[in-house]
Scaffold this motif. Structure first.
Motif, short mmCIF file in Angstrom:
data_model
loop_
_atom_site.label_atom_id
_atom_site.label_comp_id
_atom_site.label_asym_id
_atom_site.label_seq_id
_atom_site.Cartn_x
_atom_site.Cartn_y
_atom_site.Cartn_z
N LEU A 5 16.35 -54.05 -41.14
CA LEU A 5 16.49 -54.31 -42.57
C LEU A 5 15.60 -53.36 -43.35
O LEU A 5 14.47 -53.09 -42.95
N ASN A 18 10.88 -63.12 -47.37
CA ASN A 18 12.24 -63.08 -47.91
C ASN A 18 12.44 -61.64 -48.37
O ASN A 18 11.67 -61.14 -49.18
N TYR A 26 17.37 -62.12 -47.09
CA TYR A 26 17.23 -62.56 -45.71
C TYR A 26 15.87 -63.21 -45.52
O TYR A 26 14.87 -62.73 -46.04
N HIS A 49 17.58 -60.64 -33.70
CA HIS A 49 18.45 -61.67 -34.24
C HIS A 49 18.74 -62.67 -33.13
O HIS A 49 19.43 -62.35 -32.16
#
Length: 65
Positions: A5, A18, A26, A49
């Motif tokens: 990310l 966050n 996310y 994940h």
């Protein structure tokens, strides 16, 4: 599968971030060590994940090792 990310931190707690990535926020869990090294609102994290029957969880790391 989410593997990384890049975005802006909108909320920071000791072990939770966050991250806003182009309008999608996310929730990412991080270690206390990782959290203490974050000095900017902009961040790039490698992600693990974890998908379970009852949840999906993201764990973030500053370095892939």
């Amino acid at each position: 599968m989410i593997v990384g990310l890049v975005g802006k931190i909108t909320k920071k707690e000791p072990t939770l971030l966050n991250i806003n990535v182009n309008g999608i926020i996310y929730e990412v869990f991080v270690s206390l060590n990782c959290s203490s090294k974050i000095t900017s609102d902009e961040i790039k994290l490698d992600i693990t994940h974890i998908i379970r029957e009852d949840s999906q969880t993201l764990y973030g790391f500053l370095d892939p090792n």
